[in-house]
Write a protein that holds these residues in place. Structure first.
Motif, mmCIF file in Angstrom:
data_model
loop_
_atom_site.group_PDB
_atom_site.id
_atom_site.type_symbol
_atom_site.label_atom_id
_atom_site.label_comp_id
_atom_site.label_asym_id
_atom_site.label_seq_id
_atom_site.Cartn_x
_atom_site.Cartn_y
_atom_site.Cartn_z
ATOM 1 N N ARG A 135 -28.502 -19.682 23.422
ATOM 2 C CA ARG A 135 -29.495 -18.653 23.687
ATOM 3 C C ARG A 135 -30.675 -19.236 24.472
ATOM 4 N NH1 ARG A 135 -30.090 -16.296 18.639
ATOM 5 N NH2 ARG A 135 -31.990 -17.449 18.204
ATOM 6 N N ALA A 136 -31.019 -20.483 24.230
ATOM 7 C CA ALA A 136 -32.105 -21.128 24.981
ATOM 8 C C ALA A 136 -31.749 -21.232 26.458
ATOM 9 C CB ALA A 136 -32.396 -22.505 24.399
ATOM 10 N N GLN A 137 -30.515 -21.590 26.742
ATOM 11 C CA GLN A 137 -30.073 -21.680 28.134
ATOM 12 C C GLN A 137 -30.029 -20.299 28.768
ATOM 13 O OE1 GLN A 137 -26.131 -23.280 28.554
ATOM 14 N NE2 GLN A 137 -26.205 -23.280 30.765
ATOM 15 N N ASP A 165 -36.413 -20.495 21.093
ATOM 16 C CA ASP A 165 -36.964 -19.579 20.106
ATOM 17 C C ASP A 165 -36.655 -20.121 18.717
ATOM 18 O OD1 ASP A 165 -34.299 -18.900 19.566
ATOM 19 O OD2 ASP A 165 -34.387 -17.018 20.649
ATOM 20 N N LEU A 166 -36.918 -19.322 17.694
ATOM 21 C CA LEU A 166 -36.758 -19.787 16.320
ATOM 22 C C LEU A 166 -35.331 -20.260 16.025
ATOM 23 C CD1 LEU A 166 -38.199 -20.098 13.596
ATOM 24 C CD2 LEU A 166 -37.438 -17.801 13.031
ATOM 25 N N GLY A 167 -34.336 -19.543 16.528
ATOM 26 C CA GLY A 167 -32.948 -19.880 16.234
ATOM 27 C C GLY A 167 -32.388 -21.038 17.037
ATOM 28 N N THR A 168 -33.115 -21.477 18.066
ATOM 29 C CA THR A 168 -32.595 -22.563 18.895
ATOM 30 C C THR A 168 -33.256 -23.898 18.593
ATOM 31 O OG1 THR A 168 -34.165 -22.053 20.663
ATOM 32 C CG2 THR A 168 -32.001 -21.010 20.788
ATOM 33 N N GLY A 169 -34.226 -23.906 17.701
ATOM 34 C CA GLY A 169 -34.917 -25.145 17.350
ATOM 35 C C GLY A 169 -34.451 -25.702 16.024
ATOM 36 N N ALA A 170 -35.374 -26.354 15.331
ATOM 37 C CA ALA A 170 -35.058 -26.991 14.050
ATOM 38 C C ALA A 170 -34.635 -25.967 12.996
ATOM 39 C CB ALA A 170 -36.266 -27.780 13.551
ATOM 40 N N ALA A 171 -35.246 -24.784 13.014
ATOM 41 C CA ALA A 171 -34.864 -23.743 12.052
ATOM 42 C C ALA A 171 -33.420 -23.300 12.296
ATOM 43 C CB ALA A 171 -35.810 -22.551 12.145
ATOM 44 N N TRP A 174 -20.922 -23.312 14.157
ATOM 45 C CA TRP A 174 -22.320 -23.459 14.580
ATOM 46 C C TRP A 174 -22.762 -22.249 15.413
ATOM 47 C CZ3 TRP A 174 -24.440 -27.525 12.291
ATOM 48 C CH2 TRP A 174 -25.690 -27.992 12.701
ATOM 49 N N PRO A 175 -22.864 -21.019 14.840
ATOM 50 C CA PRO A 175 -23.139 -19.824 15.641
ATOM 51 C C PRO A 175 -24.618 -19.500 15.887
ATOM 52 C CG PRO A 175 -22.684 -19.158 13.415
ATOM 53 C CD PRO A 175 -22.504 -20.660 13.471
ATOM 54 N N ILE A 176 -25.517 -19.990 15.040
ATOM 55 C CA ILE A 176 -26.924 -19.622 15.162
ATOM 56 C C ILE A 176 -27.508 -20.236 16.439
ATOM 57 C CG2 ILE A 176 -29.189 -19.639 14.023
ATOM 58 C CD1 ILE A 176 -26.999 -18.200 12.401
ATOM 59 N N GLY A 177 -28.265 -19.442 17.179
ATOM 60 C CA GLY A 177 -28.871 -19.924 18.427
ATOM 61 C C GLY A 177 -27.967 -19.759 19.628
ATOM 62 N N ARG A 178 -26.884 -18.990 19.458
ATOM 63 C CA ARG A 178 -25.970 -18.744 20.574
ATOM 64 C C ARG A 178 -25.877 -17.244 20.809
ATOM 65 N NH1 ARG A 178 -20.915 -22.489 19.759
ATOM 66 N NH2 ARG A 178 -20.734 -22.299 21.989
ATOM 67 N N VAL A 179 -25.481 -16.864 21.990
ATOM 68 C CA VAL A 179 -25.383 -15.461 22.367
ATOM 69 C C VAL A 179 -24.058 -15.249 23.101
ATOM 70 C CG1 VAL A 179 -26.622 -15.786 24.563
ATOM 71 C CG2 VAL A 179 -26.661 -13.563 23.443
ATOM 72 N N ILE A 180 -23.505 -14.044 22.982
ATOM 73 C CA ILE A 180 -22.248 -13.684 23.645
ATOM 74 C C ILE A 180 -22.598 -12.950 24.943
ATOM 75 C CG2 ILE A 180 -20.044 -12.494 23.398
ATOM 76 C CD1 ILE A 180 -20.680 -14.685 21.244
ATOM 77 N N VAL A 181 -22.072 -13.431 26.062
ATOM 78 C CA VAL A 181 -22.375 -12.832 27.367
ATOM 79 C C VAL A 181 -21.076 -12.621 28.147
ATOM 80 C CG1 VAL A 181 -24.693 -13.842 27.482
ATOM 81 C CG2 VAL A 181 -22.761 -15.083 28.443
ATOM 82 N N PRO A 182 -21.072 -11.669 29.088
ATOM 83 C CA PRO A 182 -19.891 -11.503 29.945
ATOM 84 C C PRO A 182 -19.679 -12.741 30.820
ATOM 85 C CG PRO A 182 -21.393 -9.629 30.173
ATOM 86 C CD PRO A 182 -22.096 -10.676 29.361
ATOM 87 N N ILE A 183 -18.431 -13.065 31.077
ATOM 88 C CA ILE A 183 -18.137 -14.210 31.950
ATOM 89 C C ILE A 183 -18.577 -13.904 33.371
ATOM 90 C CG2 ILE A 183 -16.269 -15.517 33.033
ATOM 91 C CD1 ILE A 183 -14.892 -15.552 30.326
ATOM 92 N N ASN A 184 -18.229 -12.736 33.871
ATOM 93 C CA ASN A 184 -18.631 -12.294 35.206
ATOM 94 C C ASN A 184 -19.475 -11.040 35.057
ATOM 95 O OD1 ASN A 184 -17.099 -14.309 36.529
ATOM 96 N ND2 ASN A 184 -15.267 -13.083 36.257
ATOM 97 N N PRO A 185 -20.796 -11.184 34.901
ATOM 98 C CA PRO A 185 -21.622 -9.997 34.701
ATOM 99 C C PRO A 185 -21.617 -9.100 35.930
ATOM 100 C CG PRO A 185 -22.990 -11.945 34.944
ATOM 101 C CD PRO A 185 -21.577 -12.400 34.928
ATOM 102 N N ALA A 245 -28.828 -7.446 33.462
ATOM 103 C CA ALA A 245 -30.062 -8.117 33.035
ATOM 104 C C ALA A 245 -29.745 -9.272 32.113
ATOM 105 C CB ALA A 245 -30.973 -7.114 32.342
ATOM 106 N N ARG A 246 -30.536 -10.335 32.222
ATOM 107 C CA ARG A 246 -30.362 -11.455 31.302
ATOM 108 C C ARG A 246 -30.817 -10.993 29.997
ATOM 109 N NH1 ARG A 246 -30.925 -17.183 32.069
ATOM 110 N NH2 ARG A 246 -32.843 -17.497 32.959
#
Length: 142
Positions: free
Chosen positions: A62-64, A70-76, A125-136, A141-142
């Motif tokens: 999700r950070a990339q 954000d909260l889910g991509t750091g130490a938390a 390890w799912p927290i801090g990740r997002v599902i996106v289309p391969i070819n948007p 929109a991001r």
């Protein structure tokens, strides 16, 4: 979604993807029941959709994707992933791994086995990740 991902998703649902999506929904429901697990339930429910129709989409940090932490991509997020791993991640990953082994026994099942292996890694390890289309599509929109 193009014709190939659509065909692969239909075959995926018929040959085991539906059961793993249900397992993700069950994990999310169990997390909601505990009240404390509600933050993990959100990840489980979004993963259920990805486990139901994985072709044509991918998981990424999700950070990339957002361009900032954000909260889910750091130490938390790391702590949340460790808790998730102990409570639900390992058995969901084992389910994906078991189905991948069965599907890899046939040549036609190899693409599905590969998808299950990717989902098994994501299950750990799912927290801090997002599902996106391969070819948007254009203008996506991001």
């Amino acid at each position: 979604m193009g014709p190939l991902p659509l065909l692969l998703n239909i075959l995926w649902v018929l040959f085991g993807g539906l059961w793993m999506a249900i397992a993700w929904l069950a994990a999310g429901a169990l997390m909601v029941v505990t009240i404390i697990g509600i933050p993990w339930a959100r990840a489980a429910f979004s993963m259920a959709g990805y486990a139901f129709l994985p072709f044509g989409r991918r998981a990424m940090s999700r950070a990339q994707y957002q361009g900032y932490d954000d909260l889910g991509t750091g130490a938390a997020g790391v702590l949340g992933n460790i808790i998730w791993l102990v409570l639900a991640g390992w058995w969901l990953a084992l389910g994906h791994l078991a189905i991948a082994i069965l599907q890899a026994a046939t040549i036609i099942g190899l693409p599905f086995a590969w998808a299950h292996l990717k989902l098994a890694g994501f299950a750990l390890w799912p927290i801090g990740r997002v599902i996106v289309p391969i070819n948007p599509p254009a203008g996506y929109a991001r």
